[in-house]
Scaffold this motif. Sequence first.
Motif, mmCIF file in Angstrom:
data_model
loop_
_atom_site.group_PDB
_atom_site.id
_atom_site.type_symbol
_atom_site.label_atom_id
_atom_site.label_comp_id
_atom_site.label_asym_id
_atom_site.label_seq_id
_atom_site.Cartn_x
_atom_site.Cartn_y
_atom_site.Cartn_z
ATOM 1 N N SER A 299 14.784 -1.691 7.722
ATOM 2 C CA SER A 299 13.765 -1.161 8.633
ATOM 3 C C SER A 299 12.808 -0.216 7.901
ATOM 4 N N VAL A 300 13.330 0.535 6.911
ATOM 5 C CA VAL A 300 12.489 1.423 6.106
ATOM 6 C C VAL A 300 11.551 0.593 5.231
ATOM 7 N N ALA A 301 12.093 -0.427 4.582
ATOM 8 C CA ALA A 301 11.275 -1.297 3.736
ATOM 9 C C ALA A 301 10.191 -1.988 4.556
ATOM 10 N N CYS A 302 10.558 -2.409 5.745
ATOM 11 C CA CYS A 302 9.593 -3.069 6.619
ATOM 12 C C CYS A 302 8.447 -2.111 6.963
ATOM 13 N N GLY A 303 8.783 -0.864 7.231
ATOM 14 C CA GLY A 303 7.771 0.133 7.535
ATOM 15 C C GLY A 303 6.799 0.328 6.380
ATOM 16 N N ALA A 304 7.331 0.318 5.152
ATOM 17 C CA ALA A 304 6.479 0.483 3.976
ATOM 18 C C ALA A 304 5.495 -0.677 3.852
ATOM 19 N N PHE A 305 5.956 -1.889 4.089
ATOM 20 C CA PHE A 305 5.084 -3.057 4.016
ATOM 21 C C PHE A 305 4.025 -3.022 5.117
ATOM 22 N N LEU A 306 4.437 -2.683 6.326
ATOM 23 C CA LEU A 306 3.495 -2.667 7.438
ATOM 24 C C LEU A 306 2.420 -1.599 7.254
ATOM 25 N N TYR A 307 2.805 -0.446 6.754
ATOM 26 C CA TYR A 307 1.807 0.602 6.589
ATOM 27 C C TYR A 307 0.878 0.351 5.409
ATOM 28 N N GLU A 308 1.316 -0.440 4.436
ATOM 29 C CA GLU A 308 0.384 -0.861 3.393
ATOM 30 C C GLU A 308 -0.658 -1.808 4.000
ATOM 31 N N ALA A 309 -0.203 -2.663 4.923
ATOM 32 C CA ALA A 309 -1.151 -3.539 5.619
ATOM 33 C C ALA A 309 -2.148 -2.710 6.432
ATOM 34 N N VAL A 310 -1.643 -1.670 7.120
ATOM 35 C CA VAL A 310 -2.514 -0.798 7.901
ATOM 36 C C VAL A 310 -3.521 -0.086 6.991
ATOM 37 N N ARG A 311 -3.047 0.406 5.854
ATOM 38 C CA ARG A 311 -3.932 1.118 4.903
ATOM 39 C C ARG A 311 -5.073 0.233 4.456
ATOM 40 N N GLN A 312 -4.739 -1.021 4.098
ATOM 41 C CA GLN A 312 -5.778 -1.925 3.598
ATOM 42 C C GLN A 312 -6.740 -2.335 4.698
ATOM 43 N N ARG A 313 -6.245 -2.422 5.921
ATOM 44 C CA ARG A 313 -7.100 -2.896 7.005
ATOM 45 C C ARG A 313 -7.910 -1.774 7.663
ATOM 46 N N SER A 314 -7.563 -0.533 7.372
ATOM 47 C CA SER A 314 -8.260 0.582 8.014
ATOM 48 C C SER A 314 -9.632 0.815 7.389
ATOM 49 N N GLN B 125 -8.576 -11.299 16.868
ATOM 50 C CA GLN B 125 -7.842 -10.384 16.003
ATOM 51 C C GLN B 125 -7.448 -11.061 14.693
ATOM 52 N N MET B 126 -7.263 -10.255 13.650
ATOM 53 C CA MET B 126 -6.712 -10.759 12.402
ATOM 54 C C MET B 126 -5.194 -10.695 12.505
ATOM 55 N N PRO B 127 -4.517 -11.833 12.513
ATOM 56 C CA PRO B 127 -3.072 -11.841 12.754
ATOM 57 C C PRO B 127 -2.269 -11.018 11.753
ATOM 58 N N LEU B 128 -1.346 -10.229 12.296
ATOM 59 C CA LEU B 128 -0.336 -9.536 11.503
ATOM 60 C C LEU B 128 0.988 -9.788 12.202
#
Length: 244
Positions: free
Chosen positions: A229-244, A94-97
């Motif tokens: 927690s909201v800011a964290c969600g924004a960062f994580l979903y940007e990671a998801v967007r780029q990796r999808s 896996q690519m670590p996140l």
Amino acid sequence: MEKDNQIFGLRAIIEAIQSGAVIDKVFVQKEAAGDLMKELMKAIKKANVNFSYVPVEKLNRLTSHNHQGAVATISPIAFHDLESLVNSITESGQMPLLLILDQLSDARNFGAIIRTAECTGVNGIIVQKSGSAPVNGDTVKTSAGAVFNVPICKVEHIKDAIFYLQGSGIKTMAATEKTDVNIYDINFNEPVAIIMGSEDRGINPSVLKIVDEKAKLPMFGTIGSLNVSVACGAFLYEAVRQRS
């Protein structure tokens, strides 16, 4: 606090620590004295258990029982070793996140972050043993049970964890307003650990000095900050967007 998640009384807590129970935190009455209290503090320090001194009123709110000056919370989960976790992620292909929470102190924010982390495929969350939010009933409830699915590592020092990750080829990226770099200019399509700071102070300045990159969210309102927690969600979903 959940009643089935706590131990009260000096001898009971000492025996729990010595038996190897996963103690999340011990609340100790300020200025309490006595031989048994000294024995408790010795056991806490020997086992490197997270603790804090609190007024007796705090202990009385935690339990109506005779606490004798100390109340402990038992973690509902077992914590993971950071090196073993990183090795298992690497071996799986896996690519670590990863997420690093620097002194996040609110159990509900912690739970909300764990829930989002589980939904976005985070491989593990790293917290510091001292000063971090407990894994208690509030954490479990707010995470909607995700706390049982996401590995959580407790480390002695956040900076040591960052150095280890960097040495393992994992980029460390701090979420902070103290930068001109926008989150959307960051490459998340590589091994990365996102660092989020505490609710009131943000990321420790000494931590900011050693990270590989820093990024901020664009803000257009007058408040100028988001719940962590909201800011964290924004960062994580940007990671998801780029990796999808």
